[in-house]
Scaffold this active site. Structure first.
Site, PDB file in Angstrom:
ATOM      1  CB  SER A 149      -0.884   0.006   1.248  1.00  0.00           C
ATOM      2  OG  SER A 149      -1.523   1.254   1.436  1.00  0.00           O
ATOM      3  CE1 TYR A 162      -3.632  -1.906   5.559  1.00  0.00           C
ATOM      4  CE2 TYR A 162      -3.183   0.346   4.848  1.00  0.00           C
ATOM      5  CZ  TYR A 162      -3.511  -0.965   4.549  1.00  0.00           C
ATOM      6  OH  TYR A 162      -3.717  -1.329   3.241  1.00  0.00           O
TER       7      TYR A 162
END
Length: 254
Positions: A149, A162
Site C-alpha cells: 500500500s 496498518y
C-alpha cells in the site's frame, strides 16, 4: 509485449473478492492455472466456475492463511493437484485504521496476523517450489508479488498499525528480493493508493466516516487496475524484474 503464462500455475490469496479476485481472473486470461485461496469458499467456488467456464483451470482452496499449517497446506495442495507453482500473489490483507491511543488491540492482532504473518507463512511454504519453477519451468522464471500500500511508504496519523504492517511487507519484499533474484525468482511489491474494494467495509463506522470524507473528492482505482499491474509484472521477459510499483488515483495527493 506481454508473455503468456501457459503451462504455469499461480496462487492468489484473498481471491474471494476485490484485487485478489480480479487478479485471479486476469492471470487466468493469460493462461495460468489458478489456485484460489481465501476463507469464503462459496465465493471461491463461483470464481472457479467462471474461470473453468471460460476454458481455464481453477482450484478453490477455502482456508485461513493466518494459521501456518493451513497456509502450508494451500501450497501443498496446489502443487499436488495442479502439478507445480510458478507465481504467488500475496494479496490477502485487512485495513483497520484508527488512533493508537485507546485502540481496540484485537484490530492490531488481526492486521498483524493477516497482513504480515499470513504473507510470511505462504511465502515460506511457496519459496522452494518457486525456486524449482525458475530452475526448470516453461518460462525459466518465477514470481512472488506482494500487495502492499502507499501506507507502506509514508506513515500517517490514524493509521499507525496498518502503516507498521505495510512497511513490514515492503522491507520483507526487498530483503527477499536480494536473496533470490540471482536464481530468477522475481520478488515484487505493488503499493496501491485508494481502491474501490470491500476493504473499507471492515473499518469501524466512526473511523470509516473520517476516511470516506478524506477521499470523497477522489475517483478511486478499481480492482482491475491493480490486477492489470500484477499481470504486467509477471508477464515480463525473464531478463526484466519490476521490483516496486507505486499506484495512486490521479487525484490522490498523499
Amino acid at each position: 509485449m506481454s508473455e503468456r503464462l501457459d503451462g504455469t500455475v499461480a496462487l492468489v490469496t484473498g481471491a474471494s473478492s476485490g484485487i485478489g479476485e480480479a487478479t485471479a481472473r486476469e492471470l487466468a486470461r493469460h493462461g495460468a492455472a489458478m489456485a484460489l485461496v481465501a476463507r469464503r469458499g462459496d465465493r471461491l467456488e463461483r470464481l472457479a466456475a467462471d474461470i473453468t467456464g471460460a476454458g481455464g483451470t481453477a482450484l478453490p482452496l477455502p482456508l485461513d492463511i493466518t494459521d501456518q499449517a493451513q497456509a502450508a497446506d494451500a501450497v501443498k495442495r496446489t502443487v499436488a493437484e495442479l502439478g507445480r507453482l510458478d507465481t504467488v500473489v500475496n494479496n490477502a490483507g485487512i485495513m483497520l485504521p484508527g488512533p493508537i491511543l485507546d485502540a481496540p488491540t484485537e484490530e492490531w492482532d488481526r492486521m498483524v496476523a493477516l497482513n504480515l504473518q499470513g504473507l510470511l507463512y505462504v511465502t515460506h511454504a511457496a519459496l522452494p517450489h518457486l525456486l524449482t519453477a525458475a530452475d526448470g519451468g516453461p518460462r525459466q522464471v518465477a514470481d512472488l508479488v506482494n500487495i502492499s500500500s502507499v501506507a507502506g511508504r509514508h506513515a500517517t496519523m490514524g493509521a499507525g498499525i496498518y502503516n507498521l504492517t505495510k512497511f513490514g511487507v515492503n522491507a520483507f519484499t526487498e530483503s527477499l528480493r536480494q536473496e533470490v533474484t540471482a536464481r530468477h525468482v522475481r520478488v515484487s511489491v505493488v503499493e496501491p493508493g485508494s481502491v474501490e474494494t470491500e476493504l473499507r467495509s471492515h473499518i469501524r463506522e466512526e473511523i470509516r466516516n473520517i476516511v470516506m470524507r478524506r477521499i470523497a473528492d477522489i475517483e478511486p482505482m478499481q480492482s482491475e487496475d491493480i490486477a492489470d499491474a500484477v499481470a504486467y509484472i509477471v508477464t515480463r521477459p525473464r531478463r526484466v524484474a519490476i521490483n516496486e510499483l507505486l499506484m495512486r488515483p490521479t487525484e490522490q495527493v498523499g
